[in-house]
Design a protein around this motif. Structure first.
Motif: not given
Length: 80
Positions: A25, A27, A29, A63, A66
Protein backbone atom coordinates in the motif's frame (compact mmCIF):
# COMPACT_ATOMS: atom_id res chain seq x y z
CA UNK A 1 -19.53 -37.60 8.61
CA UNK A 2 -17.25 -34.75 7.50
CA UNK A 3 -14.21 -33.89 9.48
CA UNK A 4 -13.85 -30.32 10.56
CA UNK A 5 -10.42 -28.83 10.05
CA UNK A 6 -9.17 -26.03 12.17
CA UNK A 7 -6.62 -23.68 10.65
CA UNK A 8 -4.42 -21.68 12.92
CA UNK A 9 -1.84 -19.04 12.19
CA UNK A 10 0.97 -18.00 14.42
CA UNK A 11 1.44 -14.44 15.59
CA UNK A 12 4.51 -14.21 13.35
CA UNK A 13 2.52 -15.31 10.28
CA UNK A 14 -0.11 -12.69 11.01
CA UNK A 15 2.58 -10.02 11.45
CA UNK A 16 4.23 -11.04 8.16
CA UNK A 17 0.93 -10.67 6.30
CA UNK A 18 0.29 -7.31 7.95
CA UNK A 19 3.77 -6.04 7.05
CA UNK A 20 3.40 -7.24 3.45
CA UNK A 21 0.12 -5.37 3.12
CA UNK A 22 1.70 -2.17 4.43
CA UNK A 23 4.56 -2.49 1.95
CA UNK A 24 2.21 -2.90 -1.00
CA UNK A 25 0.00 0.00 0.00
CA UNK A 26 2.85 2.41 0.65
CA UNK A 27 5.17 1.56 -2.22
CA UNK A 28 5.72 4.66 -4.35
CA UNK A 29 5.30 4.54 -8.11
CA UNK A 30 7.62 6.31 -10.52
CA UNK A 31 6.36 8.87 -13.03
CA UNK A 32 8.30 10.55 -15.82
CA UNK A 33 7.68 14.04 -17.16
CA UNK A 34 7.47 14.16 -20.96
CA UNK A 35 6.70 17.88 -21.35
CA UNK A 36 9.13 20.54 -22.52
CA UNK A 37 9.66 22.86 -19.52
CA UNK A 38 8.81 22.09 -15.88
CA UNK A 39 5.66 20.99 -14.10
CA UNK A 40 4.40 21.13 -10.51
CA UNK A 41 1.53 18.89 -9.49
CA UNK A 42 -0.17 18.77 -6.11
CA UNK A 43 -1.13 15.31 -4.83
CA UNK A 44 -4.89 15.06 -4.40
CA UNK A 45 -4.67 13.03 -1.19
CA UNK A 46 -1.39 13.98 0.50
CA UNK A 47 -1.32 17.59 -0.77
CA UNK A 48 2.36 17.05 -1.44
CA UNK A 49 3.84 19.16 -4.23
CA UNK A 50 5.71 17.18 -6.88
CA UNK A 51 7.98 19.28 -9.11
CA UNK A 52 9.27 17.81 -12.34
CA UNK A 53 12.13 20.13 -13.29
CA UNK A 54 12.85 19.05 -16.88
CA UNK A 55 11.81 16.65 -19.63
CA UNK A 56 12.70 13.11 -18.55
CA UNK A 57 12.68 13.94 -14.82
CA UNK A 58 11.43 10.93 -12.82
CA UNK A 59 9.90 11.19 -9.36
CA UNK A 60 8.61 8.65 -6.85
CA UNK A 61 4.93 9.34 -6.23
CA UNK A 62 3.03 8.33 -3.11
CA UNK A 63 0.59 5.60 -4.10
CA UNK A 64 -2.30 7.66 -2.74
CA UNK A 65 -1.52 10.46 -5.21
CA UNK A 66 -1.29 8.27 -8.31
CA UNK A 67 -4.78 9.19 -9.62
CA UNK A 68 -3.70 12.87 -9.71
CA UNK A 69 -0.63 11.97 -11.75
CA UNK A 70 -2.58 9.79 -14.17
CA UNK A 71 -4.81 12.78 -14.95
CA UNK A 72 -1.81 14.84 -16.12
CA UNK A 73 -1.25 14.53 -19.88
CA UNK A 74 2.53 15.13 -19.66
CA UNK A 75 3.23 12.44 -17.08
CA UNK A 76 3.63 8.76 -17.75
CA UNK A 77 4.10 5.92 -15.34
CA UNK A 78 7.52 4.29 -15.46
CA UNK A 79 7.42 0.49 -15.63
CA UNK A 80 9.37 -1.27 -12.93
Amino acid sequence: MKQQRDYYTTDQQQQDVFNANLTVEKSPLAFEYIGTSSLSVKGSITNKSYTFRFKGDILAIDIRDVPSMLAEPYLQRVSS
